[in-house]
Write a protein that holds these residues in place. Structure first.
Motif, PDB file in Angstrom:
ATOM      1  N   LYS A 234       0.839  -1.210   0.000  1.00 57.28           N
ATOM      2  CA  LYS A 234       0.000   0.000   0.000  1.00 57.28           C
ATOM      3  C   LYS A 234       0.871   1.255   0.000  1.00 57.28           C
ATOM      4  CE  LYS A 234      -3.613  -2.333   2.704  1.00 57.28           C
ATOM      5  NZ  LYS A 234      -4.306  -2.355   4.031  1.00 57.28           N
ATOM      6  N   LEU A 235       1.986   1.206   0.741  1.00 62.89           N
ATOM      7  CA  LEU A 235       2.897   2.348   0.759  1.00 62.89           C
ATOM      8  C   LEU A 235       3.536   2.540  -0.616  1.00 62.89           C
ATOM      9  CD1 LEU A 235       4.647   1.781   4.213  1.00 62.89           C
ATOM     10  CD2 LEU A 235       2.784   3.366   3.688  1.00 62.89           C
ATOM     11  N   TYR A 236       3.858   1.428  -1.274  1.00 63.77           N
ATOM     12  CA  TYR A 236       4.400   1.498  -2.632  1.00 63.77           C
ATOM     13  C   TYR A 236       3.411   2.173  -3.580  1.00 63.77           C
ATOM     14  CZ  TYR A 236       5.464  -0.127  -7.363  1.00 63.77           C
ATOM     15  OH  TYR A 236       5.697  -0.176  -8.719  1.00 63.77           O
ATOM     16  N   ASP A 237       2.138   1.878  -3.417  1.00 63.39           N
ATOM     17  CA  ASP A 237       1.100   2.426  -4.300  1.00 63.39           C
ATOM     18  C   ASP A 237       0.860   3.914  -4.068  1.00 63.39           C
ATOM     19  OD1 ASP A 237       0.691  -0.002  -5.577  1.00 63.39           O
ATOM     20  OD2 ASP A 237      -0.882  -0.636  -4.178  1.00 63.39           O
ATOM     21  N   SER A 238       1.345   4.443  -2.935  1.00 60.63           N
ATOM     22  CA  SER A 238       1.206   5.879  -2.676  1.00 60.63           C
ATOM     23  C   SER A 238       2.268   6.628  -3.481  1.00 60.63           C
ATOM     24  CB  SER A 238       1.375   6.186  -1.187  1.00 60.63           C
ATOM     25  OG  SER A 238       2.745   6.110  -0.818  1.00 60.63           O
ATOM     26  N   GLU A 239       2.230   7.942  -3.421  1.00 62.43           N
ATOM     27  CA  GLU A 239       3.216   8.746  -4.146  1.00 62.43           C
ATOM     28  C   GLU A 239       4.290   9.308  -3.214  1.00 62.43           C
ATOM     29  OE1 GLU A 239       3.358   8.899  -7.456  1.00 62.43           O
ATOM     30  OE2 GLU A 239       1.672   7.497  -7.385  1.00 62.43           O
ATOM     31  N   VAL A 240       4.348   8.816  -1.979  1.00 64.97           N
ATOM     32  CA  VAL A 240       5.311   9.325  -1.002  1.00 64.97           C
ATOM     33  C   VAL A 240       6.690   8.722  -1.275  1.00 64.97           C
ATOM     34  CG1 VAL A 240       5.845   9.540   1.452  1.00 64.97           C
ATOM     35  CG2 VAL A 240       3.461   9.515   0.690  1.00 64.97           C
ATOM     36  N   THR A 256       6.286  -6.178  -4.172  1.00 62.19           N
ATOM     37  CA  THR A 256       6.093  -5.829  -5.582  1.00 62.19           C
ATOM     38  C   THR A 256       6.336  -7.015  -6.516  1.00 62.19           C
ATOM     39  OG1 THR A 256       8.383  -4.979  -5.604  1.00 62.19           O
ATOM     40  CG2 THR A 256       6.607  -3.385  -5.255  1.00 62.19           C
ATOM     41  N   GLY A 257       6.296  -8.233  -5.958  1.00 65.13           N
ATOM     42  CA  GLY A 257       6.288  -9.434  -6.788  1.00 65.13           C
ATOM     43  C   GLY A 257       7.613 -10.141  -6.973  1.00 65.13           C
ATOM     44  N   ALA A 258       8.692  -9.620  -6.423  1.00 65.00           N
ATOM     45  CA  ALA A 258       9.995 -10.296  -6.542  1.00 65.00           C
ATOM     46  C   ALA A 258      10.118 -11.372  -5.464  1.00 65.00           C
ATOM     47  CB  ALA A 258      11.129  -9.285  -6.423  1.00 65.00           C
ATOM     48  N   ASP A 259      11.224 -12.105  -5.495  1.00 64.33           N
ATOM     49  CA  ASP A 259      11.435 -13.209  -4.548  1.00 64.33           C
ATOM     50  C   ASP A 259      12.704 -12.958  -3.742  1.00 64.33           C
ATOM     51  OD1 ASP A 259      10.913 -15.580  -3.263  1.00 64.33           O
ATOM     52  OD2 ASP A 259      11.710 -16.862  -4.862  1.00 64.33           O
ATOM     53  N   THR A 260      12.803 -13.619  -2.591  1.00 68.43           N
ATOM     54  CA  THR A 260      14.009 -13.598  -1.773  1.00 68.43           C
ATOM     55  C   THR A 260      14.450 -15.026  -1.496  1.00 68.43           C
ATOM     56  OG1 THR A 260      12.716 -13.529   0.280  1.00 68.43           O
ATOM     57  CG2 THR A 260      13.416 -11.412  -0.658  1.00 68.43           C
ATOM     58  N   SER A 297      14.267 -12.529 -10.373  1.00 66.76           N
ATOM     59  CA  SER A 297      12.809 -12.557 -10.203  1.00 66.76           C
ATOM     60  C   SER A 297      12.170 -11.181 -10.381  1.00 66.76           C
ATOM     61  CB  SER A 297      12.456 -13.101  -8.810  1.00 66.76           C
ATOM     62  OG  SER A 297      12.822 -12.163  -7.803  1.00 66.76           O
ATOM     63  N   LEU A 298      12.994 -10.155 -10.623  1.00 71.29           N
ATOM     64  CA  LEU A 298      12.471  -8.795 -10.732  1.00 71.29           C
ATOM     65  C   LEU A 298      11.677  -8.597 -12.017  1.00 71.29           C
ATOM     66  CD1 LEU A 298      15.628  -6.734  -9.669  1.00 71.29           C
ATOM     67  CD2 LEU A 298      13.539  -7.027  -8.328  1.00 71.29           C
ATOM     68  N   ASP A 299      10.570  -7.895 -11.905  1.00 72.16           N
ATOM     69  CA  ASP A 299       9.864  -7.377 -13.071  1.00 72.16           C
ATOM     70  C   ASP A 299      10.532  -6.051 -13.409  1.00 72.16           C
ATOM     71  OD1 ASP A 299       8.177  -6.109 -14.867  1.00 72.16           O
ATOM     72  OD2 ASP A 299       6.332  -6.778 -13.877  1.00 72.16           O
ATOM     73  N   GLN A 300      11.255  -6.004 -14.532  1.00 73.18           N
ATOM     74  CA  GLN A 300      12.055  -4.830 -14.872  1.00 73.18           C
ATOM     75  C   GLN A 300      11.201  -3.577 -15.098  1.00 73.18           C
ATOM     76  OE1 GLN A 300      15.610  -4.732 -15.288  1.00 73.18           O
ATOM     77  NE2 GLN A 300      15.659  -6.772 -14.382  1.00 73.18           N
ATOM     78  N   THR A 301       9.899  -3.761 -15.290  1.00 72.60           N
ATOM     79  CA  THR A 301       9.028  -2.583 -15.404  1.00 72.60           C
ATOM     80  C   THR A 301       8.711  -1.988 -14.040  1.00 72.60           C
ATOM     81  OG1 THR A 301       6.963  -3.874 -15.318  1.00 72.60           O
ATOM     82  CG2 THR A 301       7.972  -3.555 -17.483  1.00 72.60           C
ATOM     83  N   ILE A 302       9.008  -2.744 -12.968  1.00 73.85           N
ATOM     84  CA  ILE A 302       8.756  -2.277 -11.604  1.00 73.85           C
ATOM     85  C   ILE A 302      10.033  -1.794 -10.943  1.00 73.85           C
ATOM     86  CG2 ILE A 302       8.033  -2.995  -9.289  1.00 73.85           C
ATOM     87  CD1 ILE A 302       6.006  -4.849 -10.593  1.00 73.85           C
ATOM     88  N   THR A 321      11.073   1.841 -10.871  1.00 77.06           N
ATOM     89  CA  THR A 321      10.771   2.563 -12.100  1.00 77.06           C
ATOM     90  C   THR A 321       9.545   3.459 -11.943  1.00 77.06           C
ATOM     91  OG1 THR A 321      11.608   0.638 -13.311  1.00 77.06           O
ATOM     92  CG2 THR A 321      10.384   2.289 -14.584  1.00 77.06           C
ATOM     93  N   GLY A 322       9.710   4.726 -12.283  1.00 84.12           N
ATOM     94  CA  GLY A 322       8.587   5.655 -12.230  1.00 84.12           C
ATOM     95  C   GLY A 322       8.138   6.017 -10.829  1.00 84.12           C
ATOM     96  N   LYS A 323       8.951   5.667  -9.827  1.00 83.15           N
ATOM     97  CA  LYS A 323       8.605   5.934  -8.433  1.00 83.15           C
ATOM     98  C   LYS A 323       9.769   6.640  -7.740  1.00 83.15           C
ATOM     99  CE  LYS A 323       4.588   3.665  -7.649  1.00 83.15           C
ATOM    100  NZ  LYS A 323       3.426   4.206  -6.926  1.00 83.15           N
TER     101      LYS A 323
END
Length: 356
Positions: A234-240, A256-260, A297-302, A321-323
């Motif tokens: 939810k914090l990621y989805d904000s613009e802060v 954001t969908g990656a793995d550890t 495992s990263l989505d390079q668009t994220i 990206t874009g954040k």
């Protein structure tokens, strides 16, 4: 009094008891720092672990005010030689007394170099520290094989919100086991820092209208923090603007969908080289973690890798990206050091709009 360190592979080290005489089972890890043993002892990221110090002489300047939290967190402490007579004008006691006061068992006088080689070759493993000379290996080993640290973030996070007042940007710091110097690094740059317990909802944090959000370091397997990961999303989805360190870095990646994944023996010490992939510059960093983000495992668009570990090629940071979000696996607030990457706090200030 004799003490024994029993590893889950059946290896037994015999030494001298230091601190508490109780028996404890824990994950055994090693730290290669040559100074800063007190900061290691009071780093909440060591909750659920017993720490082997590879530097052979520990405690020579005793217990001083250089603490990263109000208490020590490791389950146990393992050293080659413990200084009997510390010498420092700020000395407030010995490590031996400090361990006893906080009921932490330890062992001294063992070959920590041999122990570290075992952990490097076979990987981190569980072990028991005990003063029971009548221990039964066939009864202890099954316990060591099934021991799990579980979710230890709940053990180390603060109980209530607290504020470091200032006139600059308002930063919300989520405490997953935060070292004191994270808040201090922001505060000395003029930020008002509000420290929140780990399970604070994203809604509560965002309702305070912060200029920036910090996700702290902390102990354990990031995948155990399922509820926290949902709030981080939810914090990621904000613009802060968001800056995350260590466990916070891993939690943002998971959100954001990656793995550890778990590293063979982790990175713990004050001399780990990390490379900035944008500039090619290498910084020496302080690290303390047993898990890493899987860059494949990263989505390079994220998110895209921002730092990499020069020693083993593992991921050491991400740029989203874009954040206005960047995260690092290492500790830019390193205390006692190195302080090569302290500039990242200034970068965070710039993300919030520059100096006020």
């Amino acid at each position: 009094m004799k003490a024994f360190l029993i590893l889950e592979d059946g290896t037994v080290f015999t030494g001298t008891s230091i601190g508490s005489t109780k028996s404890v089972i824990s994950e055994i890890v090693f730290n290669t720092s040559m100074t800063g043993y007190l900061e290691v002892l009071t780093d909440p990221s060591y909750a659920g672990q017993a720490v082997v110090m590879t530097y052979p002489l520990i405690g020579n300047y005793g217990v001083t005010p250089d603490m990263e939290s109000a208490q020590p967190w490791p389950d146990g402490y393992i050293v080659r030689e413990l200084s009997r007579i510390p010498s420092n004008f700020r000395c407030q006691g010995t490590i031996q007394e400090f361990l006893k006061e906080h009921d932490i068992p330890g062992i001294a006088g063992i070959d920590t170099r041999a122990l570290t080689k075992i952990l490097r070759e076979k990987g981190t493993m569980n072990g028991m520290i005990t003063t029971d000379e009548n221990y039964k290996l066939d009864e202890i080993l099954p316990q060591l094989h099934v021991y799990n640290t579980g979710n230890v973030v709940d053990k180390v996070t603060c109980c209530e919100k607290k504020v470091l007042k200032a006139d600059g940007y308002k930063v919300a710091l989520l405490d997953f086991g935060a070292k004191n110097n994270i808040a201090q690094s922001l505060h000395k740059r003029g930020c008002e820092v509000t420290i929140y317990p780990a399970h604070t909802t994203a809604e509560e944090i965002l309702s305070s209208d912060p200029d920036g959000i910090m996700l702290s370091n902390g102990p354990g397997d990031p995948k155990a923090c399922t509820d926290i990961i949902k709030e981080v999303k939810k914090l990621y989805d904000s613009e802060v603007p968001i800056f995350a360190i260590c466990l916070g870095h891993q939690l943002m990646a998971l959100a954001t969908g990656a793995d550890t994944y778990k590293l063979k023996y982790g990175h713990r010490g004050g001399n780990h080289p990390v490379k900035d992939l944008e500039t090619g510059r290498v910084y020496i960093s302080s690290q303390n973690h047993g898990y890493a983000v899987d860059a494949d495992s990263l989505d390079q668009t994220i998110a895209v890798p921002a730092f990499t570990n020069v020693n083993d090629g593992t991921n050491e940071g991400l740029k989203y990206t874009g954040k206005n979000i960047f995260t690092v696996q290492f500790h830019p607030e390193a205390c006692p050091g190195p302080q090569d990457s302290g500039y990242l706090f200034d970068k965070f200030i710039e993300m919030m709009g520059g100096q006020k």
